[in-house]
Design a protein around this motif. Sequence first.
Motif, mmCIF file in Angstrom:
data_model
loop_
_atom_site.group_PDB
_atom_site.id
_atom_site.type_symbol
_atom_site.label_atom_id
_atom_site.label_comp_id
_atom_site.label_asym_id
_atom_site.label_seq_id
_atom_site.Cartn_x
_atom_site.Cartn_y
_atom_site.Cartn_z
ATOM 1 N N UNK A 141 -0.850 59.424 34.682
ATOM 2 C CA UNK A 141 -0.666 58.046 34.231
ATOM 3 C C UNK A 141 0.757 57.785 33.718
ATOM 4 N N UNK A 142 1.524 58.864 33.512
ATOM 5 C CA UNK A 142 2.864 58.725 32.919
ATOM 6 C C UNK A 142 3.953 59.064 33.918
ATOM 7 N N UNK A 143 5.001 58.238 33.909
ATOM 8 C CA UNK A 143 6.253 58.596 34.611
ATOM 9 C C UNK A 143 7.279 58.866 33.510
ATOM 10 N N UNK A 144 7.532 60.130 33.243
ATOM 11 C CA UNK A 144 8.420 60.508 32.139
ATOM 12 C C UNK A 144 9.863 60.396 32.610
ATOM 13 N N UNK A 145 10.577 59.396 32.081
ATOM 14 C CA UNK A 145 11.958 59.164 32.523
ATOM 15 C C UNK A 145 12.915 60.156 31.870
ATOM 16 N N UNK A 146 12.520 60.675 30.729
ATOM 17 C CA UNK A 146 13.381 61.647 30.042
ATOM 18 C C UNK A 146 12.764 62.056 28.719
ATOM 19 N N UNK A 147 13.280 63.167 28.208
ATOM 20 C CA UNK A 147 12.845 63.671 26.902
ATOM 21 C C UNK A 147 14.067 63.653 25.981
ATOM 22 N N UNK A 148 13.945 62.946 24.865
ATOM 23 C CA UNK A 148 15.051 62.930 23.892
ATOM 24 C C UNK A 148 14.616 63.758 22.686
ATOM 25 N N UNK A 149 15.563 64.511 22.154
ATOM 26 C CA UNK A 149 15.253 65.461 21.083
ATOM 27 C C UNK A 149 16.025 65.080 19.822
ATOM 28 N N UNK A 150 15.384 65.285 18.696
ATOM 29 C CA UNK A 150 15.967 64.957 17.391
ATOM 30 C C UNK A 150 15.780 66.148 16.455
ATOM 31 N N UNK A 151 16.649 66.329 15.520
ATOM 32 C CA UNK A 151 16.450 67.385 14.514
ATOM 33 C C UNK A 151 15.222 67.056 13.693
#
Length: 341
Positions: free
Chosen positions: A28-38
């Motif tokens: 069901x998901x189209x993951x456009x990107x993964x953003x990472x945070x501290x």
Amino acid sequence: MNARKVIIDCDPGIDDALALMLALASPELEILGITVVSGNVPVEKGAENALKVLDWMNHTDIPVYCGEPLPLVRDYVDAMDTHGEDGLGESAYPPITSIRPKEHAVSFLADTLRREEKVSIIALGPLTNIARLIQTAPDALSGLDEFVSMGGCYKSHGNCSPVAEYNYWCDPHAAQLVYEAFSTEPMLSGRLLHMVGLDVTRKIVLTPNLLEYIRQLDPVMGKRLADITRFYFDFHWNQEGIIGCVINDPLAVAYFIDRSLCDGFAAYTAIETEGICLGQSVVDAYRFWNKPANSYVLTETDHFSFMKFFLSRVINAQNPLSDTVLHQLVTVPCQNKPDYT
Ligand code: RIB
Ligand code: CA
């Protein structure tokens, strides 16, 4: 069925890793990107862990972006006591070298929201990246579809203080800025931030018996989950007297896909940014402040339904899941009451 475009903002982190596995296994998901945070770990470590999960799930095509290294105002406090020095339970899986994280998560968020139509954000860590997005590119919010945040607590006690949950305690100024934006930003008018807080995530406990069931059905995934959760199990026993581990983040992904998994109510919520209640999500359930709702606060979920949703996607089982076995395994964790003696 058209897959929904999402960006997952996270701080991997053991439960973030489980959430990424679930998202990557969900058509069901189209993951456009993964953003990472501290958060659980510094952003560079979190990005390395995101790459490991993408490699495990054969999705190294999805880009990973490093975001904000420090909270907006507070000194940064990690959660390596909970997630291990490596952020994945000291499981010592080797780093991925074939792909590397990219820079500037906030630029990626802004560019993607401006370019694409109806992109949702599922935030699983402190909201620093999202706050910076709102501060530096408010026009990009026109491209935002839905926003789901694992964080906060309504009636449940906190996990960083009596009242504060880690993601909002780690960066309360960012959390408050994001919640306030759902009250003041024209582009977000009438929209609600879906708050997946400890009131619901505490009900989602991965137990040794469930882990054994996973191992029996899918030995590869069973070993991997055992490797990354062993440290987490020990933390939960020592900290809260739970046998197993509360896996917070996967519920935010599951809820985004299937709203029937949770129930809640709309309310105005603000995040405390100072004093002994720093990081508390103050939910005005009875409208004392008479402000329009800016959040949808989750209060109910069903452990069995979630576990069936999670396992049916994450494990590669030859045999179908048995409801009978799963019902037998999904029990409320034995939680010791606080020891006041
Ligand atoms: O309080 C739990 C949340 O804080 C989870 O998202 C966990 O990964 C940490 O980020
Ligand atoms: Ca997290």
